[in-house]
Design an enzyme around this catalytic site. Structure first.
Site, short mmCIF file in Angstrom:
data_model
loop_
_atom_site.label_atom_id
_atom_site.label_comp_id
_atom_site.label_asym_id
_atom_site.label_seq_id
_atom_site.Cartn_x
_atom_site.Cartn_y
_atom_site.Cartn_z
N ARG A 282 -14.50 -26.45 33.14
CA ARG A 282 -15.07 -27.76 33.67
C ARG A 282 -14.03 -28.93 32.93
NH1 ARG A 282 -19.18 -31.33 35.03
NH2 ARG A 282 -20.46 -29.82 36.17
N CYS B 139 -32.76 -38.95 21.60
CA CYS B 139 -32.68 -39.12 23.07
C CYS B 139 -32.61 -40.65 23.58
CB CYS B 139 -34.18 -38.51 23.43
SG CYS B 139 -34.49 -36.87 22.89
N GLU C 213 -29.49 -23.94 25.46
CA GLU C 213 -29.53 -23.27 26.57
C GLU C 213 -29.14 -21.84 26.53
OE1 GLU C 213 -26.35 -25.21 28.86
OE2 GLU C 213 -26.28 -23.65 30.37
N CYS D 6 -36.36 -32.60 9.48
CA CYS D 6 -35.32 -32.17 8.62
C CYS D 6 -35.67 -31.69 7.29
CB CYS D 6 -34.40 -33.46 8.26
SG CYS D 6 -35.13 -34.62 7.41
N GLU E 179 -25.94 -35.96 32.18
CA GLU E 179 -24.57 -35.96 31.63
C GLU E 179 -23.49 -37.07 31.75
OE1 GLU E 179 -23.55 -31.33 31.14
OE2 GLU E 179 -24.46 -31.79 32.99
N ALA F 72 -26.56 -28.59 33.20
CA ALA F 72 -25.56 -29.41 34.21
C ALA F 72 -25.98 -30.43 34.88
CB ALA F 72 -25.08 -28.20 35.23
N ASP G 253 -25.86 -45.50 -5.67
CA ASP G 253 -25.41 -46.85 -5.23
C ASP G 253 -25.75 -48.17 -6.39
OD1 ASP G 253 -24.39 -46.54 -2.71
OD2 ASP G 253 -26.41 -46.53 -1.62
N SER H 73 -37.32 -37.87 -4.23
CA SER H 73 -36.33 -37.65 -3.07
C SER H 73 -34.92 -37.16 -3.58
CB SER H 73 -35.87 -39.38 -2.76
OG SER H 73 -35.43 -40.06 -3.92
N CYS I 54 -39.44 -37.41 17.71
CA CYS I 54 -39.44 -38.55 16.85
C CYS I 54 -40.70 -39.43 16.74
CB CYS I 54 -38.02 -39.14 17.13
SG CYS I 54 -38.14 -40.14 18.67
N CYS J 55 -42.49 -35.07 4.28
CA CYS J 55 -41.85 -33.97 3.97
C CYS J 55 -41.12 -33.99 2.69
CB CYS J 55 -40.45 -33.65 4.91
SG CYS J 55 -39.34 -34.99 4.66
C1 FAD Z 1 -32.66 -39.66 2.64
C2 FAD Z 1 -32.21 -40.04 1.39
C3 FAD Z 1 -31.41 -40.91 1.38
C4 FAD Z 1 -30.82 -41.54 0.08
N1 FAD Z 1 -29.98 -42.60 -0.06
C5 FAD Z 1 -29.31 -42.87 -1.24
C6 FAD Z 1 -28.60 -44.17 -1.08
O1 FAD Z 1 -28.54 -44.64 -0.11
N2 FAD Z 1 -28.10 -44.20 -2.45
C7 FAD Z 1 -28.44 -43.51 -3.46
O2 FAD Z 1 -27.59 -44.06 -4.36
N3 FAD Z 1 -29.26 -42.60 -3.53
C8 FAD Z 1 -29.82 -42.22 -2.38
N4 FAD Z 1 -30.49 -41.22 -2.33
C9 FAD Z 1 -30.96 -40.21 -3.57
C10 FAD Z 1 -32.24 -40.94 -4.08
O3 FAD Z 1 -32.94 -41.25 -3.27
C11 FAD Z 1 -32.27 -41.68 -5.25
O4 FAD Z 1 -31.35 -41.03 -6.41
C12 FAD Z 1 -33.54 -42.16 -5.93
O5 FAD Z 1 -33.49 -43.36 -6.60
C13 FAD Z 1 -33.96 -41.24 -6.83
O6 FAD Z 1 -35.28 -41.46 -7.35
P1 FAD Z 1 -36.61 -40.68 -7.31
O7 FAD Z 1 -37.91 -41.29 -7.92
O8 FAD Z 1 -37.16 -40.28 -5.89
O9 FAD Z 1 -36.34 -39.38 -8.07
P2 FAD Z 1 -36.83 -38.19 -8.18
O10 FAD Z 1 -36.37 -37.17 -7.26
O11 FAD Z 1 -38.35 -38.30 -8.63
O12 FAD Z 1 -36.13 -37.60 -9.57
C14 FAD Z 1 -34.75 -37.64 -9.55
C15 FAD Z 1 -34.38 -37.22 -11.00
O13 FAD Z 1 -34.60 -38.19 -12.02
C16 FAD Z 1 -35.37 -37.70 -13.03
N5 FAD Z 1 -36.34 -38.69 -13.36
C17 FAD Z 1 -36.96 -39.59 -12.65
N6 FAD Z 1 -37.43 -40.54 -13.29
C18 FAD Z 1 -37.45 -40.34 -14.63
C19 FAD Z 1 -37.56 -41.00 -15.82
N7 FAD Z 1 -38.38 -41.91 -15.86
N8 FAD Z 1 -37.00 -40.65 -16.84
C20 FAD Z 1 -36.07 -39.55 -16.92
N9 FAD Z 1 -35.82 -38.87 -15.95
C21 FAD Z 1 -36.31 -39.15 -14.63
C22 FAD Z 1 -36.11 -36.59 -12.37
O14 FAD Z 1 -36.55 -35.50 -13.46
C23 FAD Z 1 -34.98 -35.89 -11.59
O15 FAD Z 1 -34.21 -35.23 -12.31
C24 FAD Z 1 -31.19 -40.71 -0.94
C25 FAD Z 1 -32.10 -39.65 -1.06
C26 FAD Z 1 -32.54 -39.21 0.20
C27 FAD Z 1 -33.52 -38.00 0.18
S1 FES Z 2 -35.81 -37.67 19.56
FE1 FES Z 2 -36.65 -39.27 20.03
S2 FES Z 2 -37.39 -38.99 21.99
FE2 FES Z 2 -36.26 -37.04 21.63
S1 FES Z 3 -38.83 -34.34 8.28
FE1 FES Z 3 -37.06 -35.44 8.54
S2 FES Z 3 -37.56 -37.33 7.08
FE2 FES Z 3 -39.22 -35.65 7.17
#
Ligand code: FAD
Ligand code: FES
Ligand code: FES
Length: 1356
Positions: free
Chosen positions: A907, A173, A829, A66, A1288, A1106, A384, A286, A139, A96
């Site tokens: 079908r 899967c 397919e 992803c 299926e 199928a 959150d 993230s 996976c 990633c």
């Molecule tokens: C798969 C996935 C699932 C997620 N699930 C949730 C979830 O369930 N709930 C939720 O709330 N969020 C979720 N998030 C969002 C994210 O993970 C959160 O917001 C996380 O806390 C961001 O932290 P980071 O360190 O990765 O931020 P980064 O990506 O490193 O930074 C995010 C931003 O914050 C700034 N920043 C970072 N640190 C500082 C600092 N010390 N001072 C000033 N600016 C700063 C960066 O410049 C940037 O603008 C998800 C993200 C992903 C990819």
């Molecule tokens: S995605 Fe898990 S075995 Fe195919």
């Molecule tokens: S490729 Fe899906 S989490 Fe990294």
């Protein structure tokens, strides 16, 4: 290096990249990967760890599923040494989203680093494979690495820890159960897989395993290699010895477009921010990583704050805890838990709420790196944590070169959508979270579409302080996320609640204020406005009850007269799920079956070990071919438009771009498609018909350049009227000229003789295939117009012919090869073949090999989905529930072209009866033409949508006639020998056996009583129970597809190579085919190999689809093997005591051909659409499921408590694989009917792109108890080795969960005094569940009338 930093701090962001002196002073990246030192003086900081591993180190075990941290396929372990406390920590991360420079001075372990099939598999790899936890395998490396990391931290984990560790991993899967079961063997009381008589599998809950010849063991855990944690590789000593040196200096890595800084003091960080206010702080990446990959953001200067002591420490202060901004969420949780453990309960109520919220925050891989500061700074309205911080009145310490300040996280902190009071030169230093006092209560709430690893729809933090010794509110803060562009406080409510007593009437009094505080206008961003508003009330109600309960426990005198009614208690019950458990029952092979005969045995998937070790090669894992170029798609941004112009000037000027390819470059036919109608264009030239349609392709040196250039292509459009939903298509009369009707009996007379007439509608939504491997193609032009296409698709022959047609060459010049697919499910397919042709045109233009692996969002935009359906039905029944007449109009949303939609429609029409007999039937099918990517085949091919209609009708009849759900079905079931409404005789009717067995196995009758009893005692939680049967016809709808070929070679060393027309996409086809060859040739399966599917070996093959591939290819292989055995017979007779090798050798030396083809075809199947009669299916597969759920009526949340399935698969070819298909299909069906909510914007943009927004079932969603039995003693005389197809048919059984939910909602409606009967569309999302329950809260919220506003999203 310090010089570099100071040089850089004196530059502006824009000039940094031009400063060559800086570039030449860039540091060398150093890290260890699988024990090998990686020393890179020229690292590109723009790369992720995953790209680095896959392209630079050629370690392709870690997969790209992803690119946004949502699937876990890329999981690796990162280890680091802490000189301070002299410990080594191991964390699982998403490669990633991990910037390569962030692993400087750390050790990375990938799936290749822990074991291999050539040396020794690690127990984590071996057990997953042997427990049948790997199907397509895409996976698998990620799952292996999540588990491996857990074991490095906890050599003997609990089952709860194992389940939790997979929160960030998805599998499309397996249905997850076998993975958990395999890994349960690492726990203290690990399951041995049934080897011991005392094993949990041999004492299943109420399920008899006494039947002779019935087994419960699919693997032999006693043969697992023991796990010895002391044997793990050591942490590289160099990283411990030299870490101080490496970590005490700032680091700088400068690439072509991005520079990375790792300051080590606060001063350095603040200097950097002061001189480069636009420098982007990247902590866990993230958020930033997703912005760069999917939101077109480019940050040339990145600053890593994770090595600055002030930002990475956690301190207990007199008033609470101070958490450094760069502390990871995992660490936050660990520290808070420690404090909770030490301090009195009343002081740590905010901490407890944060810990609980973090449980539902992303998966471990994200939490291990994402920081608290990143969450605050992002200021997402659905963060959150921010609602909790706001309600707890936390303070934030900010710092800049000009000084420090502390701000309160109050109503002024957030200033707009993703905006806050932090100035551009400031950074977040820390957050202070206060202790609570004894008379202060604090709770957090979150509702998301899926419980695990999902973002919130609405969340909240709620705090109340009562005047000591009273129940009077002294202070209160209520903070909500998901209700506005920022996290907000419910200020009016907070004001009005102050001074009031926490007692009866409070909720009613506050409701108007809450609604005023948290309004949502119709069409507000996010949609689901009434539901979101209802959640704000529900959360407050829950908060009220929770505080009341606390008072009851702690100060009962304060709440006299306001006791929580017993039936309300469960409203606040925290989510609790027991570890998943279950039993799998199947018939053992007959006594006397030779050991060499592999048929009927639970053999491990042929590729499982390679998949678990990362050695299995998928298309994008193939090493680049010399001269290879990469493609990127130029896709339509409009749903329906004329293309006015395409300007490629800027794109083509980019360094590294070789060509732009469009319709003018197609030497053959640009108009292709699935038969019978060719209406798909490879490259759109005049008009575009959906968002994402391919207009052109950029060919460039690599993916990054190609994608950058593709975004620079300017397309001008003239927009045309677009249609997206079935309802709109009906209104606009937008149909394909395909209308089908099957009619039998006399409908009018049927209705006239009915006691009741029921009319209604039911809808089922789109479903995205979400195979973990996206469409991938590698095209290699050869000499004289030859071309080789290596792709991930289910139809190699179709790919061959489409490529030939597109290029205007004969098919014999095209070789189409498929090694394996990372999942298909119908999504590879038909349309993936067109895509291969798009790539072939590009390769043909540049005369060089080209490669394209779609990004997840691209794949989801263009690949089409399962067809959404709308059914309008009218049914006539007798007073005792017997069907007299049935009239159904089925409308499918076909999207923009035909593809296989006519067959899907046909079908579906033939399955609208499911298992029920009706003498007078009229079914009419309509195909809606809409401006969506063409919808296509998906496991079940229209049948599940139609059977949902049948079951909806049954549940309605039961209510109307006052019958039980069992009785109404009993009354209407077909019987063996009956004809279906279209005239096919039902031979070998096994449904009744499945039904009876499932009723007993599930203990249905007793549990029905229990569920009713529970519902009588509980107002806000309800349970539901449902039983659902299925009858699924096996064959291709297009008659000539029902054929297959095989080619079997016996080499003169006795080894056997089998080739056939089917592709391996995880369903275990190759394994089953080896079993068929083993039985026929009477040799052990180890002597047989299948390499790949290749059109130069077996021509003119049908798609692997199928569910018919085992039958058809099995017949072909059997025939080829029989021919060969016949040729060997004289040599066997000459030397009866000889070995297989000796007979082969003798035949070879006698100049006997040891190669044979084979051919298989189904008996003559037909359907006459003029008459509406026929015999279209080779046979039927039957199954029955019973599911029980519990719903939260206040939020729409649900939990599947138990599922029991009895499935008729004939004599199973391989019980382990069949079990995997049943469980995997069932969980995919659960996604279809409950979780997966596909949405587009009113202009046709896909809103649910990627795992972040499109939620397939995860580990935590599987039934807490999941029992599956294969019907015993039910050989099928109509298919290979008496087996039945299985791919299926089980999917529809997940409708039992849908109807259990409906059952639960009906109980809630009864309590609310509204009719039990109501319409429930699929999927039964949290929103639909909540809004169907209706109560005093939902009544306060007005639902805007459709058509009076522009909705935020549409469900097509
Ligand atoms: C798969 C996935 C699932 C997620 N699930 C949730 C979830 O369930 N709930 C939720 O709330 N969020 C979720 N998030 C969002 C994210 O993970 C959160 O917001 C996380 O806390 C961001 O932290 P980071 O360190 O990765 O931020 P980064 O990506 O490193 O930074 C995010 C931003 O914050 C700034 N920043 C970072 N640190 C500082 C600092 N010390 N001072 C000033 N600016 C700063 C960066 O410049 C940037 O603008 C998800 C993200 C992903 C990819
Ligand atoms: S995605 Fe898990 S075995 Fe195919
Ligand atoms: S490729 Fe899906 S989490 Fe990294």
């Amino acid at each position: 290096m310090v010089r570099v930093l100071s040089t850089l701090t004196s530059l502006t962001t824009d000039t940094i990249m031009d400063n060559l002196a800086v570039k030449s002073d860039s540091d060398t990246l150093l890290f260890y990967c699988n024990g090998t030192k990686i020393f890179d003086p020229d690292v590109d900081p723009a790369l992720t760890l995953l790209t680095y591993l896959r392209t630079k180190l050629r370690l392709t075990g870690s997969k790209l599923g992803c690119g946004e941290g949502g699937c876990g396929a890329c999981t690796v372990m990162v280890s680091k040494y802490s000189p301070k406390d002299k410990t080594i920590s191991h964390i699982a991360v998403n490669a990633c989203l991990t910037p390569i420079c962030s692993v400087h001075a750390m050790a990375v372990t990938t799936v290749e680093g822990i074991g291999s099939t050539t040396t020794r598999l690690h127990p984590v790899q071996e057990r997953l494979a042997k427990a049948h936890g790997s199907q397509c395998g895409f996976c698998t490396p990620g799952i292996v690495m999540s588990m491996y990391t857990l074991l490095r931290n906890r050599p003997q984990p609990t089952m709860e820890e194992i389940e939790s560790t997979f929160e960030g991993n998805l599998c499309r899967c397996t249905g997850y159960r076998p993975i958990l079961q395999g890994y349960k063997t690492f726990t203290k009381d690990g399951c041995c897989g049934g080897t011991n008589t005392t094993c949990c599998k041999n004492i299943p809950n109420g399920i008899s395993v006494q039947e002779e010849g019935v087994l419960t063991t699919l693997f032999d855990a006693s043969k697992f290699t023991p796990f010895d944690p002391s044997q793990e590789p050591i942490f590289p000593p160099e990283l411990m010895i030299n870490l101080y040196e490496m970590d005490s200096r700032p680091r700088t890595f400068v690439g072509v477009r991005v520079a990375w800084f790792r300051p080590v003091t606060l001063q350095q960080l603040l200097e950097l921010k002061a001189t480069n206010p636009k420098a982007k702080i990247v902590a866990g990446n993230s958020e930033v990583g997703v912005e760069v990959k999917f939101k077109n953001q480019h940050y040339p200067v990145l600053v890593d704050p994770t090595h600055i002591p002030e930002l990475t420490s956690v301190e207990r202060t007199p008033s609470g805890v101070r958490i450094g901004a760069a502390v990871s969420l995992t660490s936050v949780s660990d520290h808070l838990k420690e404090i909770i453990h030490k301090e009195p309960e009343h002081k740590t109520r905010v901490f407890a709420a944060i810990v609980e919220m973090l449980r539902w925050f992303a998966g471990h891989q994200i939490r291990n790196v994402a920081t608290i500061g990143g969450n605050i700074a992002t200021s997402s309205p659905i963060s959150d944590l921010n609602p909790l911080f706001m309600a707890a009145v936390c303070t934030i310490e900010l710092s800049s070169k000009s000084g420090k300040r502390t701000v309160s996280m109050d109503g002024n902190f957030f200033t707009g959508y993703r905006k806050n009071v932090i100035k551009t030169d400031e950074i977040i230093l820390a957050i202070n979270v206060p202790f609570t006092c004894e008379n202060e209560f604090f709770y957090g709430y979150k509702q998301s579409p899926r419980r695990e690893d999902d973002i919130a729809i609405v969340n909240a933090g709620m705090r109340v302080v009562l005047t000591p010794g009273t129940n009077e509110v002294q202070d209160c803060s209520l903070s909500y996320g998901g209700m506005a562009p920022t996290t907000v406080l419910a200020t009016k409510t907070m004001k009005n609640i102050t001074g009031r007593c926490w007692s009866d009437g409070l909720v009613e009094a506050m409701t108007p204020f809450l609604l005023e505080d948290l309004p949502l206008t119709p069409g507000a961003p996010g949609g689901m406005e009434p539901y979101r508003q209802s959640l704000t009330l529900s959360f407050f109600f829950k908060f009220y009850l929770a505080v009341l309960e606390q008072l009851r426990l702690k100060q009962p005198g304060l709440i006299s007269g306001s006791a929580v009614p017993p039936s309300y208690k469960s409203a606040n019950q925290p989510y609790h799920k027991n570890s998943a458990r279950g039993v799998q029952l199947y018939q053992e092979v007959p006594s006397g079956q030779p050991d060499s005969d592999a048929v009927g045995r639970p053999l491990t998937h042929q590729s499982a070990f390679k998949q678990a070790s990362g050695e299995a090669i998928y298309v994008d894992d193939m090493p680049p071919i010399k001269g290879e170029l990469y493609l990127a798609l130029v896709m339509s941004r409009k749903a329906h438009a004329n293309i006015l112009s395409v300007d490629t000037t800027v794109a083509l000027a980019l360094n590294g771009v070789h060509a732009y390819v469009n319709a003018d470059d197609v030497p053959g036919n640009n108009l292709l498609g699935s038969s019978p109608v060719y209406d798909d264009v490879l490259y759109a030239d005049k008009t575009v018909n959906f968002v994402g349609q391919v207009i052109g392709v950029i060919v460039a040196d690599n993916q990054a350049i190609a994608q950058r250039a593709a975004k620079l292509v300017r397309v001008e459009y003239e927009e045309l009227l677009a249609v997206f939903t079935i309802e709109d298509a009906i209104e606009q009369n937008s149909f394909f000229p395909v209308s089908r009707c099957i009619q039998t009996g006399d409908l009018d007379q049927g209705f006239e003789t009915s006691d009741h007439i029921i009319e209604g509608e039911v809808r089922s939504g789109a479903q995205e295939h979400f195979y973990l491997e996206t469409w991938t193609t590698l095209v290699i032009p050869g000499e004289g117009g030859e071309i080789e296409v290596i792709s991930a698709n289910q139809s190699p022959s179709r790919t061959q012919s489409l490529v030939a047609e597109a290029l205007g060459i004969a098919s014999h010049k095209v070789v189409s090869r498929v090694k394996r697919l990372g999942g298909g499910f119908g999504g590879k397919e038909a349309r993936a073949c067109l895509h291969a042709a798009v790539c072939a045109v590009a390769a043909n233009k540049v005369k060089r090999p080209v490669r394209l692996m779609l990004d997840r969002n691209e794949d989801m935009m263009i690949s089409g989905t399962r067809h959404p359906f709308l059914a309008r039905y009218k049914v006539g029944v007798t007073s005792y529930g017997q069907l007299r007449a049935l009239e159904v109009d089925l409308y499918s949303n076909a999207g923009s072209t035909y593809d296989c939609s006519p067959s899907v429609l046909e079908r579906s029409m033939q399955h609208v009866d499911n298992c029920y007999k009706c003498p007078n039937v009229k079914v009419t099918g309509h195909m809606c033409r809409t401006n969506l990517a063409s919808n296509t085949g998906f496991r079940g091919f229209g049948s599940p949508q139609a059977m949902l209609v049948a079951e909806t009708i049954m549940s309605e009849i039961a209510l109307k006639c006052g019958l039980t759900q069992i009785k109404v079905r009993d009354v209407n079931f077909y019987k063996g020998g009956d004809e279906t409404f279209y005239g096919q005789e039902l031979k070998h009717w096994n449904l009744d056996k499945c039904w009876d067995q499932c009723l007993v196995q599930s203990d249905y009758d007793n549990r029905r009583l229990d569920v009713d009893e529970y519902n009588r005692k509980n107002r806000w939680r309800k349970r539901g129970l449902a039983i659902t049967p299925t009858k699924f016809g096996i064959s291709f709808i297009v008659k000539y597809y029902n054929q297959a070929g095989a080619l079997v070679h016996i080499y003169n060393d006795g080894s056997v190579l089998v080739s056939h027309g089917g592709t391996e996409m995880g369903q275990g086809l190759h394994t089953k085919m080896i079993q068929v060859a083993s039985k026929t040739l009477r040799i052990p399966q180890e002597k047989i190999h299948i390499n790949e599917t290749n059109t130069s070996q077996v021509p003119n093959t049908s798609s692997t689809a199928a569910s018919f591939s085992s039958d058809l290819n099995g017949m072909a292989i059997k025939e080829a093997c029989e021919t060969l055995l016949h040729r060997l017979e004289p040599f066997i007779q000459d030397n009866p005591k000889g070995t297989w090798e000796s007979w082969v050798d003798a035949a070879y030396k006698d100049r006997i051909s040891l190669s044979s083809t084979g051919f298989g075809r189904a008996r003559d199947l037909y359907f006459d659409w003029e008459k509406g009669k026929g015999d279209p299916y080779a046979y039927f597969v039957y199954g029955v499921a019973v599911s029980e759920v519990e719903i939260d009526c206040l939020t729409g949340d649900h939990q599947v408590q138990r599922t029991d399935i009895v499935m008729d698969v004939g004599d199973s070819l391989n019980p382990a694989i069949d079990m995997g298909q049943i469980e995997g299909g069932f969980i995919q069906g659960y996604g279809l009917f409950v979780l997966e909510d596909y949405r587009v914007s009113p202009s046709g943009q896909l809103l649910t792109t990627g795992p972040g927004f499109y939620k397939i079932p995860s580990f935590g969603d599987i039934p807490a108890e999941f029992n599956v039995s294969l019907l015993t003693r039910a050989p099928n005389p109509l298919a290979i080795c008496s087996s039945k197809a299985v791919g299926e048919p089980p999917l529809f059984l997940a409708a039992s969960i849908f109807f259990a939910i409906k059952d639960a909602i009906q109980s809630a409606r009864e309590d609310a005094g509204i009719p039990r009967a109501f319409r429930l569309d699929s999927p039964a999302t949290a929103e639909r569940i909540r809004m169907a329950c209706q109560d005093q809260f939902t009544k306060q919220i007005s639902t805007p009338e459709e058509g009076t506003y522009k909705p935020f999203f549409l469900r097509p």
